[in-house]
Design an enzyme around this catalytic site. Structure first.
Site, PDB file in Angstrom:
ATOM      1  N   LYS A 311       0.946  -1.395   0.187  1.00 12.47           N
ATOM      2  CA  LYS A 311      -0.293  -0.082  -0.217  1.00 12.47           C
ATOM      3  C   LYS A 311       0.773   1.468  -0.144  1.00 12.47           C
ATOM      4  CE  LYS A 311      -4.342  -1.411   1.301  1.00 12.47           C
ATOM      5  NZ  LYS A 311      -5.390  -1.742   1.792  1.00 12.47           N
ATOM      6  N   ARG A 346      -3.837 -10.044   4.458  1.00 16.57           N
ATOM      7  CA  ARG A 346      -3.905  -9.736   3.084  1.00 16.57           C
ATOM      8  C   ARG A 346      -2.878  -8.985   2.421  1.00 16.57           C
ATOM      9  NH1 ARG A 346      -5.887  -6.837  -0.333  1.00 16.57           N
ATOM     10  NH2 ARG A 346      -7.488  -6.880  -2.048  1.00 16.57           N
TER      11      ARG A 346
HETATM   12  C1  8Y7 Z   1      -8.304  -4.214   1.435  1.00 14.65           C
HETATM   13  C2  8Y7 Z   1      -9.415  -5.511   0.984  1.00 14.65           C
HETATM   14  C3  8Y7 Z   1      -8.337  -4.321  -0.950  1.00 14.65           C
HETATM   15  C4  8Y7 Z   1      -8.327  -4.324   2.857  1.00 14.65           C
HETATM   16  C5  8Y7 Z   1      -9.896  -6.406   2.911  1.00 14.65           C
HETATM   17  C6  8Y7 Z   1      -5.474  -3.094  -2.073  1.00 14.65           C
HETATM   18  C7  8Y7 Z   1     -10.547  -4.956  -1.450  1.00 14.65           C
HETATM   19  C8  8Y7 Z   1      -6.781  -2.174  -2.088  1.00 14.65           C
HETATM   20  N1  8Y7 Z   1      -7.219  -3.761   0.377  1.00 14.65           N
HETATM   21  N2  8Y7 Z   1      -9.866  -5.876   1.440  1.00 14.65           N
HETATM   22  N3  8Y7 Z   1      -9.315  -4.177  -0.389  1.00 14.65           N
HETATM   23  N4  8Y7 Z   1      -9.219  -4.832   3.394  1.00 14.65           N
HETATM   24  N5  8Y7 Z   1     -10.361  -6.669   3.625  1.00 14.65           N
HETATM   25  O1  8Y7 Z   1      -4.495  -2.345  -2.051  1.00 14.65           O
HETATM   26  O2  8Y7 Z   1      -6.850  -3.420   3.216  1.00 14.65           O
HETATM   27  O3  8Y7 Z   1      -4.912  -4.398  -2.105  1.00 14.65           O
HETATM   28  S1  8Y7 Z   1      -8.110  -3.058  -2.205  1.00 14.65           S
END
Ligand code: 8Y7
Length: 376
Positions: A311, A346
């Site tokens: 990020k 994640r």
């Molecule tokens: C997150 C996410 C994204 C996060 C959860 C990226 C879909 C942006 N970020 N889902 N999604 N938590 N639960 O940088 O922080 O992956 S999208």
């Protein structure tokens, strides 16, 4: 009328309970122990008092709180020490798959968007490259694959529902046939429904089921575990409108209210995973303060998911490194998230993160089995 609220934030950590001679409690069933806590009271967003106490002083500190805060404080103290049952999902072949939450689990990101900011859409062709990538993530030790077909980065163009369906459904079918636990990253109930039918198990909605009121109903009826992520903006503009008194405590209140609304709508409490939502509408300072406060969120009594992989906050701290050069920062944050007792990470870089998890676990195992260094 008072909006007085209490918070119990773990502020000192131990490598094992024996290193504190038992004066440490295990946080949220994770391999993490805390020995000191801040009991914080605020009203109207302003902190009224902050008391620091050791484990054995907590009961007295809670008993001394104003009567209207007692029940909430006791609930948080109990939540902090509550182990979470494994997330259990049914595979399409009828088998059950359990995702243990007593050790950190890795969720691998599978972006099916051509404009995805972090992999430039390099995994998009007829699906073979993406499927191979997903398979490699599973082989490397990902417990869950998070399939997404809509970019939620700041300013990303809206995706037609039909395009989103076309991107994710065939991939979910392929992954389901592999026996993988699958989460579907979407805000749309039609995509949730089609993905669940195609074999997905978990709903990951960055709008916390706010984008479309039908999502709440669908999630409740499906019985699927859901990840509720905080974002300061409205459900269709997640990145705007942030204004915090204290980012960690405000996000705590928000997630608590959202969890309660979802439970009231019929989603079982033990199917709800919470996520502070790093990067969504937050300044660098807010992201960092929120990250440092991660252990506080165990007081909500739900498993915790952390998504910080590649990020912008990493680029902001490290010479504006572009997304594909943020592995070092991603791993540093993964380790810090594990130290904070996060249950699910994640990430994009699964083999590297799984290796970090294993090394981290080795250290924890060694601390837990260490011989006594007490005198005598
Ligand atoms: C997150 C996410 C994204 C996060 C959860 C990226 C879909 C942006 N970020 N889902 N999604 N938590 N639960 O940088 O922080 O992956 S999208």
């Amino acid at each position: 009328m008072t909006d007085r609220k209490v918070y119990i934030r773990p502020i000192a950590f131990a490598e094992s309970p024996q290193s504190e001679e038992g004066e440490a409690v295990r946080l949220a069933g994770a391999m993490v122990w805390a020995s000191r806590f801040a009991v914080i009271v605020r009203e109207g967003g302003r902190v009224l008092s902050r008391q620091r106490v050791a484990v054995n002083e907590v009961p007295k500190a809670l008993a001394a709180l104003p009567a209207d805060l007692g029940a909430a404080a006791e609930r948080q103290w109990s939540n902090l020490r509550k182990a979470h049952a494994p997330l259990s999902v049914a595979l399409t072949n009828g088998d059950a798959r359990t995702i243990r939450l007593d050790q950190p689990q890795v969720m691998g990101i599978l972006n099916m968007t051509p404009d995805s900011f972090s992999d430039g859409g390099q995994f998009l062709d007829d699906g073979t490259i993406a499927a191979d990538h997903a398979f490699a993530m599973v082989e490397a030790g990902a417990a869950i694959i998070d399939v997404g077909g809509e970019s939620t980065r700041p300013g990303a163009a809206a995706v037609w529902e039909g395009d989103e369906l076309r991107r994710v459904v065939p991939m979910v079918e392929r992954l389901a046939a592999m026996g993988t636990a699958i989460s579907i990253d979407t805000r749309r109930p039609a995509v949730m429904e089609a993905a669940l039918t195609a074999g997905a198990h978990i709903l990951n909605d960055v709008s916390a089921l706010r984008y479309d009121p039908r999502s709440l109903e669908l999630a409740a009826a499906s019985g699927a575990p859901v990840v509720l992520m905080h974002a300061p903006g409205k459900a269709d503009d997640l990145h705007s409108g942030a204004a915090f008194h204290d980012v960690a405590l405000d996000v705590f209140d928000w997630l608590e209210a959202r969890r309660d609304a979802c439970v009231a709508a019929g989603i079982a409490a033990d199917r709800i995973v919470l996520d502070p939502g790093f990067g969504f509408g937050l300044s660098l300072a807010e992201n960092l303060a929120l990250f440092n406060a991660l252990p506080l969120f165990h007081a909500l009594g739900q498993p915790l998911l952390v998504g910080v992989s590649r990020k912008r906050m990493i680029g902001a701290l490290a010479n504006e490194a572009p997304a594909h050069q943020r592995l070092g920062g991603s791993l540093a944050l993964a380790v810090k998230a594990m130290d904070a007792g996060a249950h699910i990470l994640r990430v994009h870089d699964v083999p590297e993160t799984v290796q970090a998890v294993r090394v981290w676990r080795g250290l924890r195992d060694a601390a837990l089995t260490a011989f006594s260094q007490m005198p005598g």
